[in-house]
Design an enzyme around this catalytic site. Structure first.
Site, PDB file in Angstrom:
ATOM      1  N   ASP A 155      -2.878   4.695  -2.484  1.00 54.37           N
ATOM      2  CA  ASP A 155      -3.880   5.345  -1.650  1.00 54.37           C
ATOM      3  C   ASP A 155      -4.245   6.736  -2.181  1.00 54.37           C
ATOM      4  O   ASP A 155      -3.354   7.544  -2.451  1.00 54.37           O
ATOM      5  CB  ASP A 155      -3.277   5.466  -0.236  1.00 54.37           C
TER       6      ASP A 155
ATOM      7  N   GLU B  56      -6.140   4.072  -6.169  1.00 51.02           N
ATOM      8  CA  GLU B  56      -7.416   4.266  -5.480  1.00 51.02           C
ATOM      9  C   GLU B  56      -7.821   5.717  -5.682  1.00 51.02           C
ATOM     10  O   GLU B  56      -7.027   6.628  -5.428  1.00 51.02           O
ATOM     11  CB  GLU B  56      -7.299   4.002  -3.974  1.00 51.02           C
TER      12      GLU B  56
ATOM     13  N   ASP C   1       0.869  -1.176   0.000  1.00 48.77           N
ATOM     14  CA  ASP C   1       0.000   0.000   0.000  1.00 48.77           C
ATOM     15  C   ASP C   1       0.908   1.229   0.000  1.00 48.77           C
ATOM     16  O   ASP C   1       1.747   1.396   0.884  1.00 48.77           O
ATOM     17  CB  ASP C   1      -0.874  -0.023   1.266  1.00 48.77           C
TER      18      ASP C   1
ATOM     19  N   HIS D 184     -11.397  -2.267   3.622  1.00 46.68           N
ATOM     20  CA  HIS D 184     -11.265  -1.868   5.025  1.00 46.68           C
ATOM     21  C   HIS D 184     -11.964  -0.541   5.324  1.00 46.68           C
ATOM     22  O   HIS D 184     -12.003  -0.120   6.470  1.00 46.68           O
ATOM     23  CB  HIS D 184      -9.787  -1.745   5.367  1.00 46.68           C
ATOM     24  N   ASP D 185     -12.449   0.150   4.297  1.00 43.26           N
ATOM     25  CA  ASP D 185     -13.152   1.425   4.497  1.00 43.26           C
ATOM     26  C   ASP D 185     -14.668   1.263   4.383  1.00 43.26           C
ATOM     27  O   ASP D 185     -15.400   2.248   4.508  1.00 43.26           O
ATOM     28  CB  ASP D 185     -12.721   2.448   3.434  1.00 43.26           C
TER      29      ASP D 185
HETATM   30  C1  GLC Z   1      -7.765   5.784   1.772  1.00 42.72           C
HETATM   31  C2  GLC Z   1      -7.652   4.586   2.685  1.00 42.72           C
HETATM   32  C3  GLC Z   1      -8.247   4.922   4.018  1.00 42.72           C
HETATM   33  C4  GLC Z   1      -7.467   6.053   4.617  1.00 42.72           C
HETATM   34  C5  GLC Z   1      -7.406   7.256   3.669  1.00 42.72           C
HETATM   35  C6  GLC Z   1      -6.318   8.194   4.089  1.00 42.72           C
HETATM   36  O1  GLC Z   1      -9.065   6.059   1.401  1.00 42.72           O
HETATM   37  O2  GLC Z   1      -8.211   3.462   2.086  1.00 42.72           O
HETATM   38  O3  GLC Z   1      -8.270   3.818   4.901  1.00 42.72           O
HETATM   39  O4  GLC Z   1      -8.038   6.449   5.833  1.00 42.72           O
HETATM   40  O5  GLC Z   1      -7.119   6.889   2.340  1.00 42.72           O
HETATM   41  O6  GLC Z   1      -5.066   7.597   3.903  1.00 42.72           O
END
Ligand code: GLC
Ligand code: CA
Length: 548
Positions: A206, A248, A104, A321-322
């Protein structure tokens, strides 16, 4: 190799990804927190499932305010998780089972405990000051702008030593890195190459579109510099190497996707969120939901599959996980838990793209119910509570929203068996276990030939056996049907027909001409069908795929 097993294109088009949230996967040393030795001890479970790579949520050194999405040292392992040696063992042991490790990459921001930020916040003089985004406040002690942070409160925090405010899109513990600074970019690229040399299989990036922001013009999502930064990053690091790159982005759209992953794009695929955001209320973010009907959900998938049906490649997911557990969000966590878990999996794994399984999804894990915010650990929930109370949401509404859609739902520890610590830990887990682990766990599910795990295992194996599943085109049918998601996939002479009943009610309808005919039932939640003709009735949450 025979015609049916021959694979074309890069490895990640034929592989299934599995996301591990290290804090909650397996605790190897009995301190209540998951770790790398714990993961290594469970690799056989993943090898049995048949996955091709693991997306490992952050394992870097971190004060863990956002469970590792706040990194204080990009080239060290978080001590609770283990050592660099453990990491190297993980890479080797995974490789021995044909599994790659995707890291990640969290480079929109670091932790405020990163050495760069400490130097940056101590003085304006050193080079590190420019690694972050500083602005002067407005008269009256006001922050530079009215922008709000995603995890609550203003997006700017004042630092007296430098008499300036720094930007944090997320929490104050996550200062945004200044991608306009060439020195910062060089540091990040060197760090990425350092991990590549350790034999990783790629990066999940991310909130990657945010690195292109233009703060002074208030352009944050898919900011104007994103394309240059990604091109430069690719050239300096992964370009020409056999790695997978998955961005992402909460902003990427069907209009912009090809700029990331098309011929001139830097990345292989993107996690996009139109289907997730369908039910979100704009004012209360994700904590007050609108209804998402099966028709809304399937239309979103059809739109994206159609956009990417020839060129491009999709990253397919319902959970991470979100997000809440998919059976709770889109299926039926009660009477039809097992069948609806299988139906949703059939839908996802039979589409065009690389499917991702989030830990626990392979046994149909569900949301848990918190009665107060003291049972929750997520920085987002705690950061937004006061703000949403002030804005007029009641405590009860907020808790209802959290129980439906809060991030802790996905983060309760993995349920390996029915013992007190669920086989996750011998200590008190860092976040409460879902009490249903006494019945819903890996050991129990894997004992059942009709269990969710066995179904996932079969789905994943099919992808390897039939090129039409990975490579075929996509055509939707019965597009306006409110319950049935029907599509065909075509590849050379092969045609795959997929039908999924996305409801808990029986559905009777006429098979469209394009899907009629006999076939070989590759997989089914119910008795296998030999053909499709005329009027048929599908049972609640029935799903199947026929090949001819
Ligand atoms: C992304 C991650 C999330 C995190 C955010 C800030 O959306 O998946 O878990 O809190 O970025 O890094
Ligand atoms: Ca541990």
């Amino acid at each position: 190799m025979t015609e049916t097993t021959q694979q074309r294109g890069p490895w990640w088009k034929h592989a299934v990804g599995y996301q591990i949230y290290p804090r909650s996967f397996a605790d190897g040393n009995g301190d209540g927190v998951g770790d790398l030795p714990g993961i290594i001890g469970r690799l056989d479970h993943l090898a049995d499932l048949g996955i091709g790579f693991i997306w490992l949520s952050p394992v870097y050194a971190s004060p863990q305010r956002d469970n590792g999405y706040d990194i204080s040292d990009y080239q060290a392992i978080h001590p609770e998780y283990g050592t660099l040696n453990d990491f190297e063992t993980l890479v080797e042991e995974a490789r021995a089972r044909g599994i790659g490790i995707v890291m990640d990459l969290v480079v929109n921001h670091s932790s405020d405990e990163h050495a760069w930020f400490r130097a940056a916040a101590a003085s304006r003089e050193g080079p590190e000051h420019e690694y972050y985004i500083w602005r002067d406040g407005r008269p009256g002690g006001l922050p530079p702008t009215d922008r709000m942070a995603i995890f609550g409160g203003p997006a700017w925090t004042y630092v007296e030593a430098v008499d300036r405010w720094y930007l944090h899109t997320f929490s104050p513990g996550q200062p945004d890195l200044n991608w306009m600074n060439p020195g910062l970019r060089a540091e990040i690229f060197a760090m990425m190459n350092w991990w590549i040399e350790r034999g990783i299989a790629g990066f999940r990036m991310d909130v990657i579109d945010l690195i292109g922001k233009d703060v002074d013009r208030d352009l944050f999502d898919e900011g104007p510099y994103i394309w240059d930064h990604l091109a430069e990053m690719a050239k300096a690091t992964f370009h020409g190497r056999d790695l997978v790159t998955i961005g992402e982005s909460w902003a990427v759209s069907r209009e912009s996707i090809m700029r990331y992953i098309g011929e001139d794009g830097a990345l292989d695929m993107m996690f996009h969120f139109d289907h997730v955001k369908l039910g979100w209320d704009t004012r209360f973010h994700k904590f007050k939901l609108r209804e998402v009907t099966p028709l809304m959900l399937k239309r979103e998938f059809i739109a994206w599959q159609t956009t990417l049906r020839e060129e491009g490649w999709d990253a397919l997911f319902l959970s991470n996980h979100d997000l809440p557990r998919q059976v709770s969000r889109y299926g039926d966590p009660g009477a039809h838990r097992v069948t609806s878990a299988k139906a949703l999996a059939t839908m996802l794994h039979m589409m065009r793209g690389t499917p991702f399984v989030y830990q626990g999804e392979e046994i149909g894990m569900t949301n848990f119910r918190a009665s107060g915010i003291d049972q929750l650990r997520d920085v987002e929930v705690h950061g937004q509570y006061d703000q949403f109370m002030k804005a007029g949401l009641s405590h009860e509404e907020f808790m209802a929203g959290v129980n439906l859609n809060g991030r802790d739902n996905a983060r309760t520890p993995m349920q390996w068996d029915d013992s007190e610590g669920a086989g996750f830990t011998s200590a008190d887990p860092w976040l409460g276990l879902n009490p249903n682990h006494t019945e819903l766990n890996v050991a129990a599910d894997r004992r059942d030939p009709e269990g969710v795990f066995e179904y996932y295992r079969k789905l994943i194996a099919l992808r390897g056996a039939h090129p039409v599943i990975a490579e075929g085109g996509f055509q939707a049918h019965l597009e306006n049907h409110p319950a049935i998601f029907a599509f065909t996939r075509g590849h050379r002479a092969q045609r795959l027909s997929v039908m999924v009943n996305l409801t808990g009610e029986e559905q009777t309808f006429t098979v469209p001409d394009a899907m009629a005919g006999s076939g070989n039932c590759l997989i089914s939640t119910h008795a296998p069908r030999r053909g499709l003709q005329g009027e048929i009735t599908m049972a609640p949450w029935e799903a199947f795929a026929l090949l001819r």
